[in-house]
Design an enzyme around this catalytic site. Sequence first.
Site, PDB file in Angstrom:
ATOM      1  N   LYS A 120     -11.969 -38.310 -17.085  1.00 19.80           N
ATOM      2  CA  LYS A 120     -11.936 -36.986 -16.437  1.00 19.80           C
ATOM      3  C   LYS A 120     -13.341 -36.393 -16.366  1.00 19.80           C
ATOM      4  CE  LYS A 120      -8.821 -34.317 -18.106  1.00 19.80           C
ATOM      5  NZ  LYS A 120      -8.049 -33.362 -18.932  1.00 19.80           N
ATOM      6  N   LYS A 132     -11.838 -36.182 -28.283  1.00 17.27           N
ATOM      7  CA  LYS A 132     -10.704 -35.265 -28.470  1.00 17.27           C
ATOM      8  C   LYS A 132     -10.405 -35.209 -29.961  1.00 17.27           C
ATOM      9  CE  LYS A 132      -7.748 -32.903 -25.857  1.00 17.27           C
ATOM     10  NZ  LYS A 132      -7.874 -32.265 -24.560  1.00 17.27           N
ATOM     11  N   GLY A 171     -10.749 -25.826 -26.898  1.00 14.23           N
ATOM     12  CA  GLY A 171      -9.337 -25.629 -27.250  1.00 14.23           C
ATOM     13  C   GLY A 171      -8.424 -26.632 -26.573  1.00 14.23           C
ATOM     14  N   ASP A 172      -7.185 -26.615 -26.965  1.00  9.59           N
ATOM     15  CA  ASP A 172      -6.108 -27.390 -26.344  1.00  9.59           C
ATOM     16  C   ASP A 172      -4.817 -26.746 -26.856  1.00  9.59           C
ATOM     17  OD1 ASP A 172      -5.751 -30.264 -24.863  1.00  9.59           O
ATOM     18  OD2 ASP A 172      -4.153 -30.012 -26.291  1.00  9.59           O
ATOM     19  N   ASN A 247      -1.566 -21.579 -21.751  1.00 10.68           N
ATOM     20  CA  ASN A 247      -2.796 -21.256 -21.023  1.00 10.68           C
ATOM     21  C   ASN A 247      -2.818 -21.871 -19.625  1.00 10.68           C
ATOM     22  OD1 ASN A 247      -5.707 -22.590 -20.437  1.00 10.68           O
ATOM     23  ND2 ASN A 247      -5.938 -20.501 -21.155  1.00 10.68           N
ATOM     24  N   SER A 383     -16.124 -25.525 -19.196  1.00  6.90           N
ATOM     25  CA  SER A 383     -16.815 -25.686 -20.475  1.00  6.90           C
ATOM     26  C   SER A 383     -18.272 -26.071 -20.243  1.00  6.90           C
ATOM     27  CB  SER A 383     -16.142 -26.775 -21.313  1.00  6.90           C
ATOM     28  OG  SER A 383     -14.975 -26.272 -21.909  1.00  6.90           O
TER      29      SER A 383
HETATM   30  P1  NAP Z   1      -0.630 -24.049 -24.826  1.00  7.61           P
HETATM   31  O1  NAP Z   1      -1.257 -22.765 -24.426  1.00  7.61           O
HETATM   32  O2  NAP Z   1      -0.369 -24.305 -26.254  1.00  7.61           O
HETATM   33  O3  NAP Z   1       0.724 -24.190 -23.989  1.00  7.61           O
HETATM   34  C1  NAP Z   1       1.566 -25.292 -24.056  1.00  7.61           C
HETATM   35  C2  NAP Z   1       2.865 -24.892 -23.401  1.00  7.61           C
HETATM   36  O4  NAP Z   1       3.687 -26.033 -23.239  1.00  7.61           O
HETATM   37  C3  NAP Z   1       3.656 -23.890 -24.222  1.00  7.61           C
HETATM   38  O5  NAP Z   1       4.271 -22.987 -23.352  1.00  7.61           O
HETATM   39  C4  NAP Z   1       4.697 -24.769 -24.913  1.00  7.61           C
HETATM   40  O6  NAP Z   1       5.895 -24.092 -25.250  1.00  7.61           O
HETATM   41  C5  NAP Z   1       4.963 -25.741 -23.793  1.00  7.61           C
HETATM   42  N1  NAP Z   1       5.576 -26.970 -24.266  1.00  7.61           N
HETATM   43  C6  NAP Z   1       5.138 -27.812 -25.231  1.00  7.61           C
HETATM   44  N2  NAP Z   1       5.979 -28.833 -25.362  1.00  7.61           N
HETATM   45  C7  NAP Z   1       6.966 -28.625 -24.449  1.00  7.61           C
HETATM   46  C8  NAP Z   1       8.116 -29.344 -24.087  1.00  7.61           C
HETATM   47  N3  NAP Z   1       8.429 -30.487 -24.678  1.00  7.61           N
HETATM   48  N4  NAP Z   1       8.903 -28.827 -23.098  1.00  7.61           N
HETATM   49  C9  NAP Z   1       8.604 -27.676 -22.479  1.00  7.61           C
HETATM   50  N5  NAP Z   1       7.500 -26.960 -22.793  1.00  7.61           N
HETATM   51  C10 NAP Z   1       6.710 -27.441 -23.764  1.00  7.61           C
HETATM   52  O7  NAP Z   1      -1.517 -25.277 -24.344  1.00  7.61           O
HETATM   53  P2  NAP Z   1      -2.431 -25.374 -23.039  1.00  7.61           P
HETATM   54  O8  NAP Z   1      -3.812 -24.974 -23.388  1.00  7.61           O
HETATM   55  O9  NAP Z   1      -1.749 -24.736 -21.891  1.00  7.61           O
HETATM   56  O10 NAP Z   1      -2.489 -26.941 -22.844  1.00  7.61           O
HETATM   57  C11 NAP Z   1      -1.365 -27.631 -22.378  1.00  7.61           C
HETATM   58  C12 NAP Z   1      -1.800 -29.027 -22.023  1.00  7.61           C
HETATM   59  O11 NAP Z   1      -2.850 -28.975 -21.063  1.00  7.61           O
HETATM   60  C13 NAP Z   1      -2.310 -29.929 -23.107  1.00  7.61           C
HETATM   61  O12 NAP Z   1      -1.726 -31.198 -22.916  1.00  7.61           O
HETATM   62  C14 NAP Z   1      -3.765 -30.030 -22.866  1.00  7.61           C
HETATM   63  O13 NAP Z   1      -4.258 -31.275 -23.284  1.00  7.61           O
HETATM   64  C15 NAP Z   1      -3.858 -29.898 -21.401  1.00  7.61           C
HETATM   65  N6  NAP Z   1      -5.130 -29.369 -20.979  1.00  7.61           N
HETATM   66  C16 NAP Z   1      -5.473 -28.117 -21.349  1.00  7.61           C
HETATM   67  C17 NAP Z   1      -6.676 -27.615 -20.949  1.00  7.61           C
HETATM   68  C18 NAP Z   1      -7.068 -26.208 -21.286  1.00  7.61           C
HETATM   69  O14 NAP Z   1      -8.144 -25.801 -20.884  1.00  7.61           O
HETATM   70  N7  NAP Z   1      -6.246 -25.459 -21.970  1.00  7.61           N
HETATM   71  C19 NAP Z   1      -7.547 -28.391 -20.182  1.00  7.61           C
HETATM   72  C20 NAP Z   1      -7.144 -29.666 -19.792  1.00  7.61           C
HETATM   73  C21 NAP Z   1      -5.933 -30.138 -20.199  1.00  7.61           C
HETATM   74  P3  NAP Z   1       6.006 -23.238 -26.625  1.00  7.61           P
HETATM   75  O15 NAP Z   1       5.294 -21.955 -26.344  1.00  7.61           O
HETATM   76  O16 NAP Z   1       7.457 -23.100 -26.832  1.00  7.61           O
HETATM   77  O17 NAP Z   1       5.326 -24.080 -27.677  1.00  7.61           O
END
Ligand code: NAP
Length: 565
Positions: A120, A132, A171-172, A247, A383
């Site tokens: 990526k 990671k 973050g993640d 997020n 970032s």
């Molecule tokens: P986050 O804020 O912790 O949100 C994750 C969301 O997914 C929460 O709403 C969680 O629900 C939900 N979830 C988790 N497992 C689930 C399941 N089995 N079924 C339905 N919903 C589920 O995390 P995030 O920052 O958005 O990141 C999410 C993903 O994006 C990660 O895989 C990360 O690697 C990827 N990512 C993030 C970024 C970034 O900048 N944040 C960048 C690139 C990739 P609950 O609230 O109930 O736990």
Amino acid sequence: MRCHVQVRQQLEAVYDDVRRRNPAEPEFHQAVGEVLHSIEPAIAAHPEYLEAKILQRLCEPERQLVFQVPWEDERGEIHINRGFRVEFSSALGPYKGGLRFHPSVCLGVVKFLAFEQVLKNSLTGLQLGGGKGGSDFDPKGCSDREVMRFCQSFMTELYRHLGEDTDIPAGDIGVGTREIGILFGQYKRITNRYESGTLTGKGVGWGGAPVRTEATGYGCVLFVRDMLAARGQSLDGRQVVVSGSGNVAIYAIDKAQQLGARGVACSDSTGYVVDEKGIDVDLLRQVKEQDRRCLDAYVETRPDATFVPGRSVWEVPCEIALPSATQNELTAEAAATMVRHGCVAVGEGVNMPTTPEAVQLFIEAGVAFGPGKAANAGGVAASALEMQQNAARESWTFADSERRLEQIMRGIHDRCLCTADACGAPGNYVVGANVPGVRLGDPTTGYAGAAAPIKQADPPPGDGIQGLPVDPASTSQVAGGHPTPKLADRPQDRQGTSRPTSLSVLASAVMLAEQHLPLKVDTPELHCSQSPRRCIGRRAASRVDCGHCDRDGLAVGGAITCAAA
Ligand code: NAP
């Protein structure tokens, strides 16, 4: 040039070796298998990469760290969690990638995320390596003080491996601005250095990029917009469904609505919400970000909305799907339903949310499919903007940062599209996103002509590096996933959809994609509809400087859509 059967056998051997050396890590096997499969034509054109063990280098992390994280809860009880950092590749720059705090985190999950991150980051065109990390710590239900104690203990071990020229976490899942703030504070205390570029995702008041919070969700929607535009379509009025409500999901809905689409459903780990009037983003943020409650709380304030517990959000009909929750959440069964419902585009907001069978189904059905490596690269791109801003000791405005993010996402889109086109797999963004990353196995001279210097002079990356020993026990904590089939058994092989039309085209395609040069294609001149006499380019399905309005127009099949029109 080597025949496809030989190449297939050799890729199969690489894949078997990866599985043997990384037992019980199905997510990592899946991520590697998908990449090895899609780069087969490029390798057929460059057999020297096999001889130089470029692929083995690509699939082996440079360093893997596993460490103990002890902390004390409010009742005085001691907990011992496990921390991880996989520093996968520094071929392009310092290791860069987020930290995930979630009970499902284990070495295999971190390794798959780091592997995806390497590819990526390379797509962004920025000088970033890939890594990671994270922990099996579950912040849910913890008080702020407990989160603080955990983060401080985590950083007390990790700090020695970090640095703005070495390894830069962000973050993640489970790691947001609060956690990054505590981690940075602890790093600063231990090192006595204000190295703001060592962590990204910081609060805007102390060095964060204004658009970092929004970047992954926004970037994903911008990528989908570009995929649709390349087909002469738009987001306007489209019905959008998003999984997750964290997020990525929140800001994906936000941007989709800004661009005229209707975000009608989202989910969390307890179920999903449908709001036909359009998801209220401010309310969603209040429920999930501020109050940290389950999604059913959303319908307390919006009585017309419905909460459906314990079911998959993919049963809600949509034209645009943005999986933004977690890996392997979108199965072939769900994909078949979505295609039946008229889904036209999928943008992976998170890493590997779609199973390989579902990806194949979308591609065969002609759905525009944006793989996570490309579609969610907005987070790491922002970032990098944060790092640039910190290095220059500058503060950029939101508008400035968003404009830069948009340019980067457009570049990624066009790079994927050109590569896929030239690889004989037009419109296949999976091929387009994976092929350019092959060069990363070569730490010295880049992609072209790599074999000789590597053989003569360079030890394999990782030689002489004293990484901490990896605890084999950690590999048993594997989260749910899917057994990865042999490369030859994968559905793509049976369909043969990503076969090149000509290997010589491929060879040059790879080189061109690598150098980020536009392909020399003999197409008619394109003219802006608002100033017809002015030729503004020749490339089909690409962005061109319109010259009429101050913004770019989009050229598709010989006609130009002027942004002002
Ligand atoms: P986050 O804020 O912790 O949100 C994750 C969301 O997914 C929460 O709403 C969680 O629900 C939900 N979830 C988790 N497992 C689930 C399941 N089995 N079924 C339905 N919903 C589920 O995390 P995030 O920052 O958005 O990141 C999410 C993903 O994006 C990660 O895989 C990360 O690697 C990827 N990512 C993030 C970024 C970034 O900048 N944040 C960048 C690139 C990739 P609950 O609230 O109930 O736990």
